[in-house]
Enzyme design. Structure first.
Site, PDB file in Angstrom:
ATOM      1  N   CYS A  45     -32.698  27.015 -13.035  1.00  0.00           N
ATOM      2  CA  CYS A  45     -33.160  26.099 -12.427  1.00  0.00           C
ATOM      3  C   CYS A  45     -32.899  26.039 -11.131  1.00  0.00           C
ATOM      4  O   CYS A  45     -33.861  25.067 -10.196  1.00  0.00           O
ATOM      5  CB  CYS A  45     -32.759  25.286 -12.908  1.00  0.00           C
ATOM      6  N   HIS A  61     -35.524  18.773  -9.928  1.00  0.00           N
ATOM      7  CA  HIS A  61     -35.439  19.780 -10.601  1.00  0.00           C
ATOM      8  C   HIS A  61     -35.166  18.750 -11.912  1.00  0.00           C
ATOM      9  O   HIS A  61     -34.173  17.819 -12.106  1.00  0.00           O
ATOM     10  CB  HIS A  61     -34.175  20.755 -10.620  1.00  0.00           C
ATOM     11  N   ASN A  94     -38.152  20.121 -19.383  1.00  0.00           N
ATOM     12  CA  ASN A  94     -37.276  21.234 -18.452  1.00  0.00           C
ATOM     13  C   ASN A  94     -37.820  22.465 -18.364  1.00  0.00           C
ATOM     14  O   ASN A  94     -37.616  23.022 -19.181  1.00  0.00           O
ATOM     15  CB  ASN A  94     -35.920  21.237 -18.404  1.00  0.00           C
TER      16      ASN A  94
HETATM   17  O1  UT7 Z   1     -31.472  22.173 -16.159  1.00  0.00           O
HETATM   18  C1  UT7 Z   1     -30.141  22.740 -16.206  1.00  0.00           C
HETATM   19  C2  UT7 Z   1     -29.629  22.477 -16.386  1.00  0.00           C
HETATM   20  N1  UT7 Z   1     -29.150  21.677 -17.138  1.00  0.00           N
HETATM   21  C3  UT7 Z   1     -28.766  20.669 -17.005  1.00  0.00           C
HETATM   22  O2  UT7 Z   1     -28.888  19.421 -16.654  1.00  0.00           O
HETATM   23  C4  UT7 Z   1     -28.491  19.793 -18.520  1.00  0.00           C
HETATM   24  C5  UT7 Z   1     -27.407  19.045 -18.724  1.00  0.00           C
HETATM   25  N2  UT7 Z   1     -26.816  18.172 -19.656  1.00  0.00           N
HETATM   26  C6  UT7 Z   1     -28.192  17.302 -20.225  1.00  0.00           C
HETATM   27  O3  UT7 Z   1     -29.030  16.962 -19.686  1.00  0.00           O
HETATM   28  C7  UT7 Z   1     -27.217  16.295 -21.650  1.00  0.00           C
HETATM   29  O4  UT7 Z   1     -25.933  16.838 -21.758  1.00  0.00           O
HETATM   30  C8  UT7 Z   1     -28.047  16.467 -23.000  1.00  0.00           C
HETATM   31  C9  UT7 Z   1     -29.557  16.053 -22.715  1.00  0.00           C
HETATM   32  C10 UT7 Z   1     -28.247  18.144 -23.511  1.00  0.00           C
HETATM   33  C11 UT7 Z   1     -27.107  16.277 -24.408  1.00  0.00           C
HETATM   34  O5  UT7 Z   1     -27.114  14.493 -24.168  1.00  0.00           O
HETATM   35  P1  UT7 Z   1     -26.342  13.835 -23.627  1.00  0.00           P
HETATM   36  O6  UT7 Z   1     -25.773  12.548 -23.807  1.00  0.00           O
HETATM   37  O7  UT7 Z   1     -24.737  14.599 -22.677  1.00  0.00           O
HETATM   38  O8  UT7 Z   1     -25.016  14.140 -25.686  1.00  0.00           O
HETATM   39  P2  UT7 Z   1     -23.944  15.088 -25.993  1.00  0.00           P
HETATM   40  O9  UT7 Z   1     -24.252  16.303 -26.098  1.00  0.00           O
HETATM   41  O10 UT7 Z   1     -23.112  14.048 -25.573  1.00  0.00           O
HETATM   42  O11 UT7 Z   1     -23.951  14.449 -27.649  1.00  0.00           O
HETATM   43  C12 UT7 Z   1     -23.917  12.829 -28.062  1.00  0.00           C
HETATM   44  C13 UT7 Z   1     -24.293  13.201 -29.643  1.00  0.00           C
HETATM   45  C14 UT7 Z   1     -23.211  14.078 -30.418  1.00  0.00           C
HETATM   46  O12 UT7 Z   1     -23.313  13.904 -31.421  1.00  0.00           O
HETATM   47  P3  UT7 Z   1     -21.641  13.644 -31.592  1.00  0.00           P
HETATM   48  O13 UT7 Z   1     -21.021  14.406 -31.934  1.00  0.00           O
HETATM   49  O14 UT7 Z   1     -21.669  12.262 -30.802  1.00  0.00           O
HETATM   50  O15 UT7 Z   1     -21.939  12.495 -32.825  1.00  0.00           O
HETATM   51  C15 UT7 Z   1     -24.573  15.529 -30.470  1.00  0.00           C
HETATM   52  O16 UT7 Z   1     -24.055  15.680 -31.621  1.00  0.00           O
HETATM   53  O17 UT7 Z   1     -25.834  13.679 -29.500  1.00  0.00           O
HETATM   54  C16 UT7 Z   1     -25.510  14.436 -31.072  1.00  0.00           C
HETATM   55  N3  UT7 Z   1     -27.055  15.253 -30.108  1.00  0.00           N
HETATM   56  C17 UT7 Z   1     -28.524  14.606 -30.859  1.00  0.00           C
HETATM   57  N4  UT7 Z   1     -28.296  13.634 -31.782  1.00  0.00           N
HETATM   58  C18 UT7 Z   1     -29.971  13.567 -32.037  1.00  0.00           C
HETATM   59  C19 UT7 Z   1     -27.429  16.341 -29.117  1.00  0.00           C
HETATM   60  N5  UT7 Z   1     -28.588  16.703 -29.335  1.00  0.00           N
HETATM   61  C20 UT7 Z   1     -29.129  15.775 -30.126  1.00  0.00           C
HETATM   62  C21 UT7 Z   1     -30.177  15.387 -30.338  1.00  0.00           C
HETATM   63  N6  UT7 Z   1     -30.933  14.710 -30.958  1.00  0.00           N
HETATM   64  N7  UT7 Z   1     -31.583  16.099 -29.580  1.00  0.00           N
END
Ligand code: UT7
Length: 332
Positions: free
Chosen positions: A116, A256, A286
């Site tokens: 990225c 970004h 993204n």
């Molecule tokens: O550009 C390259 C660099 N990448 C980035 O900068 C990405 C950085 N990370 C992010 O943007 C975020 O971490 C994500 C968007 C990928 C995920 O969001 P989050 O708020 O960090 O969610 P999380 O991974 O902490 O997951 C929270 C919950 C989990 O469920 P439990 O374990 O709390 O029951 C996940 O399984 O959300 C769940 N979850 C979803 N639920 C519905 C993860 N993805 C999804 C989804 N729909 N698509």
């Protein structure tokens, strides 16, 4: 004599026609429009459909768009750098394919892999070529066909990314505009949190690597989020401070587009309001190497000569950085 600087003198872009909405993703994985919108800011992303089409298709279209607007002869281009992690082929470089397709027959060309942050690494490298006096016209492309390396059964990654490419033309100037300063960083410890396990030289492609779904993006989202939110904001603030830029004198933050919450945190750290933050994550998601040139493409009409831009990125590697650019032209 005034120092030679590298000015951005043209911008081009391309996004594919197919729109993959959050609603359609709801039919593919266990997710909701509400979850995706509130956690990322993304409503839809573009997908390059069709057989046997790689990222070069989008790079070529972006460069042709820039050539049509700037009216330069492609034979004058000295160098093309393509920042991508989804090249058409492992080799030759996708930049070679683009150069030939656009008629840049006098250019040397190569790919650059910094995920990225690829576009800002390429912008810094291209600007150095111009500042050294060696070259007069350098094209930097950033773009990815992320749909080629996404697992559309993995709701944690497939909802974030999209396809697209943009480019800039760099030319020398002795005016006080162009690429003024940059800070670039990398840390290989980031591999643990964001990588693709197979497809490189470490793991040969085999039935096993395919069966285990190892040819797709692997991301530990919340860990990456924590690194991104701190590092991208810190480096943007650093480059602003050491160039004596204040929230009043910064015209645009060009961040970004990974997650709206990371963008908001960076804007707040630099102290600038939302109306000065370029944003199109809701429409494109993204696009990895494509996010920053696609922002410049979308906002080109609003930019004025002398505007101060802070460009910032964070991505796989980890790689991150920020660049201070003074905009060089007014579009009619
Ligand atoms: O550009 C390259 C660099 N990448 C980035 O900068 C990405 C950085 N990370 C992010 O943007 C975020 O971490 C994500 C968007 C990928 C995920 O969001 P989050 O708020 O960090 O969610 P999380 O991974 O902490 O997951 C929270 C919950 C989990 O469920 P439990 O374990 O709390 O029951 C996940 O399984 O959300 C769940 N979850 C979803 N639920 C519905 C993860 N993805 C999804 C989804 N729909 N698509």
């Amino acid at each position: 004599m005034n120092k030679i600087r590298a000015a951005i003198t043209g911008v081009g872009g391309y996004v594919p026609d197919y729109v993959l909405t959050n609603k359609e993703l709801e039919t593919m994985v266990d997710t909701t429009d509400e979850w995706i919108t509130s956690r990322t800011g993304i409503k839809e992303r573009r997908i390059l459909k069709g057989d046997n089409v790689g990222v070069s298709v989008m790079g070529i279209a972006a460069v042709k768009d820039m050539l049509a607007k700037t009216k330069i002869d492609p034979k004058e281009i000295d160098c093309i750098i393509f920042a991508t992690i989804t090249p058409d082929l492992t080799f030759p470089a996708t930049a070679n394919i683009v150069a030939t397709a656009v008629g840049a027959t006098n250019a040397f060309s190569y790919d650059l892999a910094a995920a990225c942050s690829g576009f800002i690494y390429g912008l810094n490298t291209g600007a150095s070529f111009i500042q050294s006096g060696m070259y007069k016209k350098v094209v930097v492309i950033g773009g990815d066909k992320m749909s080629a390396i996404l697992d559309y059964t993995d709701r944690t990654t497939c909802i974030i990314f999209g396809d697209g490419a943009g480019c800039v033309l760099l030319e020398p100037t002795t005016e006080d505009v162009g690429v003024i300063d940059s800070i670039l960083k990398s840390d290989g410890a980031g591999e643990a949190y964001l990588h693709m396990k197979a497809g490189g030289s470490r793991l040969r492609p085999s039935h096993e690597t395919v069966d285990k779904r190892l040819h797709y993006v692997y991301q530990e989202g919340s860990a990456v989020f924590k690194f991104a939110v701190t590092n991208m904001a810190d480096v943007a603030a650093q480059v602003a401070e050491r160039n004596h830029l204040t929230p009043e004198t910064i015209n645009w933050l060009v961040p970004h587009q990974a997650n709206k919450r990371i963008i908001d945190a960076t804007a707040s750290r630099v102290g600038i309001s939302e109306n000065k933050v370029m944003m199109n994550i809701e429409r494109y998601g993204n696009t990895t190497g494509g996010t920053i040139p696609l922002l410049l493409w979308d906002y080109e009409k609003q930019l004025k000569k002398g505007d101060n831009l802070i460009i910032a990125a964070f991505g796989g590697g980890f790689t991150w950085g920020a660049i201070y650019v003074k905009w060089a032209y007014n579009r009619p």
